[in-house]
Design a protein around this motif. Structure first.
Motif, short mmCIF file in Angstrom:
data_model
loop_
_atom_site.label_atom_id
_atom_site.label_comp_id
_atom_site.label_asym_id
_atom_site.label_seq_id
_atom_site.Cartn_x
_atom_site.Cartn_y
_atom_site.Cartn_z
N ALA A 117 0.54 -5.95 11.52
CA ALA A 117 -0.46 -6.14 10.46
C ALA A 117 -0.24 -5.15 9.32
O ALA A 117 -0.34 -5.51 8.15
N LEU A 152 2.44 -6.12 6.84
CA LEU A 152 2.21 -7.25 5.95
C LEU A 152 1.97 -6.80 4.52
O LEU A 152 2.09 -7.59 3.58
N THR A 153 1.59 -5.54 4.33
CA THR A 153 1.32 -5.02 2.99
C THR A 153 2.21 -3.80 2.72
O THR A 153 1.76 -2.80 2.16
#
Length: 134
Positions: free
Chosen positions: A123, A126-127
Motif C-alpha cells: 500500500a 502505491l504512492t
C-alpha cells in the motif's frame, strides 16, 4: 517447433528450475539449467554472474528454508518467461510478491530479472512519488 510449443518448453524449463530449488533446496540442481554466461539483474542496476548468483541463492536458503511459493502467473512469449509469485516463510511468516523475468537461449536460462515487494508494504508503494512525511 511452433511458437506455442516453444513457449510451453520455455515455461517447463523455469518450472523445473523452481521445483529443483524449492522442493529440494538443492542450489546445485539449478546450475545445469543456467548458461555459463548467465547474468542476474537487480532493480538497482547491479548484476551477478552465474557463480555469484548461485552463491547468493545458497546463502539466502539458510534463512528461507521451507519457503512456500505460490505461482500466480506463468507467461511465455518468444524467448522470455515471466513468473509472478507470492512467497512466504513457514508459519505465516512475512510474505513477498515477486516478478521474475527469464530469458531462455538454446534451452538454458541466459538472463534473469527480479522485482521483490514485501506484501505488507504494498500500500505504501502505491504512492511512491509523493514526498515522505517530514
Amino acid at each position: 517447433m511452433t511458437t506455442q510449443n516453444m513457449a510451453t518448453d520455455h515455461k517447463s524449463i523455469i518450472q523445473r528450475a523452481l521445483t529443483a530449488l524449492v522442493a529440494t533446496g538443492d542450489v546445485d540442481a539449478l546450475a545445469p539449467l543456467l548458461r555459463e554466461d548467465f547474468v542476474h539483474h537487480r532493480p538497482d542496476s547491479t548484476s551477478s554472474t552465474k557463480a555469484e548468483w548461485l552463491d547468493a541463492v545458497r546463502a539466502a536458503l539458510v534463512h528461507l528454508g521451507g519457503m512456500q511459493v505460490e505461482i500466480q502467473h506463468l507467461l511465455a512469449e518468444g524467448d522470455h518467461v515471466v513468473m509472478h509469485s507470492r512467497r512466504r516463510l513457514p508459519g505465516a511468516g512475512p510474505g513477498i510478491a515477486v516478478v521474475d523475468i527469464w530469458r531462455i537461449d538454446d534451452g538454458l536460462i541466459a538472463e534473469a530479472w527480479e522485482i521483490i515487494e514485501p506484501v505488507a508494504q504494498a500500500a505504501a508503494h502505491l504512492t511512491w512519488w509523493e514526498p515522505a512525511d517530514q
